[in-house]
Design an enzyme around this catalytic site. Structure first.
Site, short mmCIF file in Angstrom:
data_model
loop_
_atom_site.label_atom_id
_atom_site.label_comp_id
_atom_site.label_asym_id
_atom_site.label_seq_id
_atom_site.Cartn_x
_atom_site.Cartn_y
_atom_site.Cartn_z
N CYS A 115 0.81 -1.22 0.00
CA CYS A 115 0.00 0.00 0.00
C CYS A 115 0.85 1.27 0.00
CB CYS A 115 -0.94 0.01 1.20
SG CYS A 115 -2.04 -1.41 1.22
N HIS A 257 -2.88 7.03 3.01
CA HIS A 257 -3.33 5.78 2.38
C HIS A 257 -4.69 5.39 2.95
CE1 HIS A 257 -4.04 1.85 1.09
NE2 HIS A 257 -3.77 1.29 2.25
N ASN A 287 -10.38 0.31 -0.24
CA ASN A 287 -8.92 0.27 -0.08
C ASN A 287 -8.30 -0.28 -1.36
OD1 ASN A 287 -6.26 -0.38 0.47
ND2 ASN A 287 -6.68 -1.26 2.49
N1 COA Z 1 -18.49 -7.51 9.72
C1 COA Z 1 -18.90 -7.69 10.99
N2 COA Z 1 -18.05 -7.93 12.00
C2 COA Z 1 -16.74 -8.00 11.71
C3 COA Z 1 -16.23 -7.83 10.41
C4 COA Z 1 -17.18 -7.58 9.39
N3 COA Z 1 -16.82 -7.38 8.11
N4 COA Z 1 -14.90 -7.94 10.44
C5 COA Z 1 -14.57 -8.19 11.72
N5 COA Z 1 -15.69 -8.22 12.47
C6 COA Z 1 -15.83 -8.46 13.90
C7 COA Z 1 -14.68 -9.25 14.47
O1 COA Z 1 -14.88 -10.64 14.37
C8 COA Z 1 -14.71 -8.78 15.91
O2 COA Z 1 -15.73 -9.47 16.60
P1 COA Z 1 -15.50 -9.91 18.14
O3 COA Z 1 -15.34 -8.62 18.89
O4 COA Z 1 -16.75 -10.64 18.44
O5 COA Z 1 -14.26 -10.74 18.11
C9 COA Z 1 -15.14 -7.32 15.80
O6 COA Z 1 -15.81 -7.20 14.55
C10 COA Z 1 -13.99 -6.38 15.80
O7 COA Z 1 -13.01 -6.95 14.91
P2 COA Z 1 -11.75 -6.18 14.46
O8 COA Z 1 -10.95 -7.03 13.54
O9 COA Z 1 -11.10 -5.62 15.70
O10 COA Z 1 -12.47 -5.07 13.60
P3 COA Z 1 -11.89 -3.73 13.22
O11 COA Z 1 -12.74 -2.68 13.78
O12 COA Z 1 -10.43 -3.66 13.46
O13 COA Z 1 -12.13 -3.72 11.63
C11 COA Z 1 -10.74 -4.02 9.71
C12 COA Z 1 -11.51 -4.71 10.80
C13 COA Z 1 -10.05 -5.03 8.81
C14 COA Z 1 -11.72 -3.20 8.91
C15 COA Z 1 -9.69 -3.11 10.38
O14 COA Z 1 -8.95 -3.85 11.30
C16 COA Z 1 -8.73 -2.47 9.44
O15 COA Z 1 -9.09 -1.63 8.65
N6 COA Z 1 -7.45 -2.79 9.60
C17 COA Z 1 -6.35 -2.08 8.97
C18 COA Z 1 -6.15 -2.36 7.54
C19 COA Z 1 -4.90 -1.68 7.09
O16 COA Z 1 -4.27 -0.90 7.76
N7 COA Z 1 -4.46 -1.93 5.94
C20 COA Z 1 -3.28 -1.25 5.48
C21 COA Z 1 -2.67 -1.92 4.36
S1 COA Z 1 -3.78 -2.77 3.34
#
Ligand code: COA
Length: 337
Positions: A115, A257, A287
């Site tokens: 990225c 980003h 993204n």
């Molecule tokens: N829909 C519903 N629930 C979801 C989900 C979805 N699409 N994805 C994850 N969850 C759930 C998880 O299972 C977790 O449930 P739990 O609390 O019962 O365990 C909860 O939501 C929180 O999960 P988490 O992974 O902490 O979610 P998040 O708020 O971090 O969002 C991403 C997930 C991937 C969107 C986020 O982590 C993200 O954007 N990460 C960074 C990506 C990045 O920096 N990329 C850079 C280079 S590509």
């Protein structure tokens, strides 16, 4: 500051494949998620995915053509293409794109910096120009992340998307609008686990295509990635501003980003970027990895939102882990007709 030879942004362009996938559309509608969760946790409402048969190179050609047109179709003497999703393991995609753009036998190569690819590509173009090795560089960033996304994995399928952006750099003067003022890059290979495609490379070849779908696709440690992205983009942005002696409230455009709107907000808050200087279009494009920064830049040129000469801060973080920041002044560009 005394003026000196600099690379100057002379054109930008972008391209999105026509297929739009909204949060409630298949295959996302079949996941254990909701439209509301995706929108509120990522900031994304829709994204573009290619149809089968359309490649990263195809998108790069369109973005490159638009950027070259915006720059007045200059003679190009280097093409770099940042991508995580090349058309083939080998050869690189850049030479094919250069040929399709009619750029002849110009040097052309790919950059694998996830990225952060656009910031790495700009760094390469800037260095070639300042060293006198090139007078005009086409920097492309293009992705078809949908081709390496597991449609059953709700942690990645809802965020990753396809698109391409490009910038033309030419030799000029550091006092001109569009001049690159400073570049900072970094990496930490001990965190390659943050986002990885396990199978298909030389460490885990998969000649029979027998690996599980999950291993052939990009796996991401979402929350870990989130924390590292915030930390590194904040650090490198602060360092860049300090190096340039730019007070943060003098920044007229901040483009980070677009991994997640919450990451962008957090970084901008921690760095102290004024609310009126924060620009993003993640809501409409998702993204798109390396393409995300030039996609925003091109939108801003088309809408004439940022004043010519405004201090501009670009920053990115990606799998690897790799990160970067670029300080430039906003280019003097008119939307292509
Ligand atoms: N829909 C519903 N629930 C979801 C989900 C979805 N699409 N994805 C994850 N969850 C759930 C998880 O299972 C977790 O449930 P739990 O609390 O019962 O365990 C909860 O939501 C929180 O999960 P988490 O992974 O902490 O979610 P998040 O708020 O971090 O969002 C991403 C997930 C991937 C969107 C986020 O982590 C993200 O954007 N990460 C960074 C990506 C990045 O920096 N990329 C850079 C280079 S590509």
């Amino acid at each position: 500051m005394a003026s000196c030879l600099a690379s100057v942004v002379a054109g930008v362009g972008s391209f999105l494949p026509p297929r739009v996938v909204r949060n409630g559309d298949p295959p996302l509608s079949g996941l254990d998620t909701t439209e509301d969760w995706i929108r509120t946790r990522t900031g994304i409402e829709r994204r573009h995915w290619v149809e089968p048969g359309t490649s990263t190179g195809d998108l790069a050609v369109e973005a490159g053509r638009a950027a070259l047109r915006s720059a007045g179709d200059p003679v190009v003497d280097l093409v770099v293409l940042a991508t995580t999703t090349p058309d083939h393991h080998s050869p690189g995609t850049a030479p094919w794109v250069a040929a399709r753009l009619g750029l002849g036998t110009v040097p052309a190569f790919d950059i694998a910096a996830a990225c952060s690819g656009f910031t790495y590509g700009m760094a390469v173009g800037d260095a070639w120009i300042r060293s006198g090795s090139a007078e005009c560089v086409l920097v492309l960033a293009a992705e078809t992340l949908s081709t390496i996304t597991d449609p059953t994995d709700r942690g990645t399928a809802v965020v990753f998307a396809d698109g391409a952006g490009a910038a033309v750099l030419r030799g000029g003067d550091s006092g001109e609008p569009g001049a690159v003022q400073a570049v900072l890059l970094g990496s930490d290979g001990t965190r390659k686990d943050l986002a990885v495609v396990n199978a298909g490379g030389s460490r885990h070849p998969d000649p029979e295509g027998a690996a599980a779908l999950a291993d052939r696709c990009l796996r991401m440690r979402g929350p870990d990635m989130f924390a590292h992205a915030v930390r590194r983009m904040t650090e490198v942005s602060r360092l860049l501003l300090a190096r340039l002696e730019w007070p943060v409230d003098s920044v007229g455009a901040f483009i980070g980003h677009q991994a997640n709107q919450r990451i962008l907000d957090k970084v901008a808050d921690l760095v102290g970027v004024p609310a009126t200087s924060r620009f993003a279009n993640i809501r409409d494009v998702g993204n798109t990895s390396s393409a995300s920064i030039p996609l925003v830049m091109d939108d801003l040129v088309k809408t004439g939102t940022v004043p010519c000469g405004a201090r501009t801060l670009l920053t990115a973080f990606g799998g690897g882990a790799v990160w970067g920041a670029i300080g430039l002044t906003w280019p003097d560009l008119k939307p292509a007709v």
